[in-house]
Scaffold this active site. Structure first.
Site, short mmCIF file in Angstrom:
data_model
loop_
_atom_site.label_atom_id
_atom_site.label_comp_id
_atom_site.label_asym_id
_atom_site.label_seq_id
_atom_site.Cartn_x
_atom_site.Cartn_y
_atom_site.Cartn_z
N SER A 173 -7.03 -80.39 25.59
CA SER A 173 -7.83 -79.29 25.08
C SER A 173 -8.34 -78.46 26.25
CB SER A 173 -9.00 -79.88 24.31
OG SER A 173 -10.10 -79.03 24.36
N SER A 174 -8.63 -77.18 25.97
CA SER A 174 -9.09 -76.31 27.06
C SER A 174 -10.48 -76.69 27.57
CB SER A 174 -9.09 -74.85 26.60
OG SER A 174 -9.90 -74.68 25.47
N CYS A 175 -11.19 -77.59 26.87
CA CYS A 175 -12.52 -77.97 27.35
C CYS A 175 -12.46 -78.90 28.57
CB CYS A 175 -13.35 -78.60 26.25
SG CYS A 175 -12.70 -80.17 25.72
N TYR A 232 -15.66 -86.01 25.66
CA TYR A 232 -14.30 -85.75 25.18
C TYR A 232 -13.45 -85.19 26.33
CZ TYR A 232 -10.58 -83.41 22.54
OH TYR A 232 -9.36 -82.99 22.06
N LYS A 250 -9.98 -86.61 28.06
CA LYS A 250 -8.72 -85.84 28.11
C LYS A 250 -8.24 -85.64 29.55
CE LYS A 250 -7.60 -85.40 23.85
NZ LYS A 250 -6.33 -85.96 23.37
N HIS A 279 -14.62 -77.34 13.72
CA HIS A 279 -14.70 -76.25 14.69
C HIS A 279 -15.12 -74.96 13.98
CE1 HIS A 279 -12.22 -78.95 17.25
NE2 HIS A 279 -12.97 -78.41 18.18
P1 GDP Z 1 -16.37 -75.34 21.11
O1 GDP Z 1 -15.28 -74.30 21.30
O2 GDP Z 1 -16.05 -76.65 21.74
O3 GDP Z 1 -17.72 -74.80 21.53
O4 GDP Z 1 -16.44 -75.72 19.56
P2 GDP Z 1 -16.70 -74.98 18.17
O5 GDP Z 1 -15.44 -74.40 17.66
O6 GDP Z 1 -17.39 -75.98 17.30
O7 GDP Z 1 -17.75 -73.80 18.47
C1 GDP Z 1 -17.40 -72.59 19.07
C2 GDP Z 1 -18.55 -71.59 19.01
O8 GDP Z 1 -18.72 -71.15 17.65
C3 GDP Z 1 -19.91 -72.14 19.46
O9 GDP Z 1 -20.57 -71.10 20.18
C4 GDP Z 1 -20.60 -72.39 18.12
O10 GDP Z 1 -22.03 -72.35 18.22
C5 GDP Z 1 -20.09 -71.20 17.30
N1 GDP Z 1 -20.23 -71.36 15.84
C6 GDP Z 1 -20.73 -70.40 15.01
N2 GDP Z 1 -20.80 -70.85 13.75
C7 GDP Z 1 -20.29 -72.10 13.76
C8 GDP Z 1 -20.10 -73.08 12.74
O11 GDP Z 1 -20.42 -72.89 11.56
N3 GDP Z 1 -19.52 -74.27 13.12
C9 GDP Z 1 -19.14 -74.50 14.42
N4 GDP Z 1 -18.56 -75.68 14.73
N5 GDP Z 1 -19.36 -73.61 15.42
C10 GDP Z 1 -19.92 -72.42 15.09
#
Ligand code: GDP
Length: 311
Positions: free
Chosen positions: A108-110, A137, A141, A180
């Protein structure tokens, strides 16, 4: 890769694994080996060793992982590091001992440092501190990449790593507590529309930027990398090369879903990494690029959601 090669897809019921199976089948590969988690517990070393020693696949797509969004990663920190480390270690070691020459390990890119220059090149790995919300995580990875590299050096295997940006598509997780952002916003906009709400809630500030890749494009990239005989080692970013703010994403999702209200931002939720746009020049230079644009991909994902998840 011959069409009769024996191919083990680890994690074939997940979003990425199931897309890889679809892609392999449509490309004519028919000798696929798959095991559900109740048939084979990948956290158990003896079971994995016995399975790979008896099956001896020619190729492995390593798409089995414990995955989740920002809330799940931050909450189940021990589960994310432990389960990912043990699954990777079990499969990589047992594969090498069973004489499996080719594997594609998915990460993953993280894995990249939180504040590294954008777009992120493969050689920025391990050049700075990680984002804290998903550090366990990411560490697991990174260990997976290093397992591949180390077994290649010591045992002469040809294990390659692919690091996708944020993925979405069929078989995604739509559970709001663990998903996500993209599937979460599809569900929230859809439910807000059904209820006739005037607003839908988006976590954080809406300012972070993310890049999104439709999972069938990712699967195509995985098969492409495995089909290239000259690719025997190393790390490949897989993405579109284009990112959007979470606010822009939320607007596009509303538009596709047909929800006409407003967005409210919940500032009590974390933003995570400010930006993580992948540099995709390395995989482009060998002939692969993403096909599905974001709006088109969201429409496909929403159609799948309506058919399989939502009402
Ligand atoms: P990340 O890419 O590892 O940070 O994972 P996420 O896909 O869970 O979150 C990406 C971004 O979307 C973060 O800034 C979250 O705060 C934002 N976000 C906005 N609304 C939501 C939501 O309903 N669920 C999740 N998971 N993230 C959200």
């Amino acid at each position: 890769m011959n069409t009769d090669a024996k191919i083990y897809v680890a994690g074939h019921r997940g979003m990425v694994g199931s897309a890889i199976v679809r892609r392999l089948r449509s490309a004519g590969y028919s000798n696929l080996v798959m095991r559900t988690s109740s048939e084979l517990d990948l956290t158990q070393q003896a079971s994995v060793t016995e399975f790979l020693a008896s099956e001896k696949p020619d190729y492995i797509f390593m798409a089995a992982a414990r995955v989740g969004g920002i809330y799940a990663n931050n909450t189940y920190r021990a589960d994310f590091i432990y389960q990912n480390l043990i699954i990777e270690a079990n499969i990589t070691h047992a594969a090498a001992m069973a004489g499996v020459e080719r594997m594609l390990f998915l990460g993953s890119s993280c894995i990249y440092p939180r504040d590294c220059p954008q777009p992120i090149r493969e050689d920025y790995l391990l050049t700075g501190p990680l984002e804290l919300t998903n550090e366990p995580y990411a560490i697991a990875k990174i260990a997976g990449i290093k397992l591949c590299e180390s077994y290649n050096r010591q045992y002469g295997t040809q294990y390659v790593s692919a690091m996708p940006t944020n993925l979405y598509g069929p078989n995604d997780n739509y559970d709001l507590a663990t998903s996500h952002v993209l599937p979460a916003l599809i569900r929230k906009a859809h439910e807000a529309k059904l209820r006739g709400d005037s607003v839908y809630e988006v976590w954080g500030s809406g300012k972070p930027m993310r890049e999104f890749l439709y999972v069938d494009d990712m699967a195509e990239a995985c098969v492409f990398l495995m089909e290239k005989d000259e690719i025997r080692d190393g790390l490949f970013n897989v993405g579109t090369g284009v990112d959007v703010t979470i606010k822009e994403l939320a607007e596009t999702v509303m538009d596709v879903v047909g929800f006409t209200g407003d967005i409210v931002f919940d500032a009590s939720k974390p933003d995570g990494t400010p930006r993580k746009l992948l540099d995709v020049d390395k995989i482009k230079s060998i002939g692969w690029k993403a096909k599905t644009d974001l709006r088109q991909g969201i429409a496909l994902a929403y159609a799948d959601f309506l058919q399989n998840v939502g009402s």
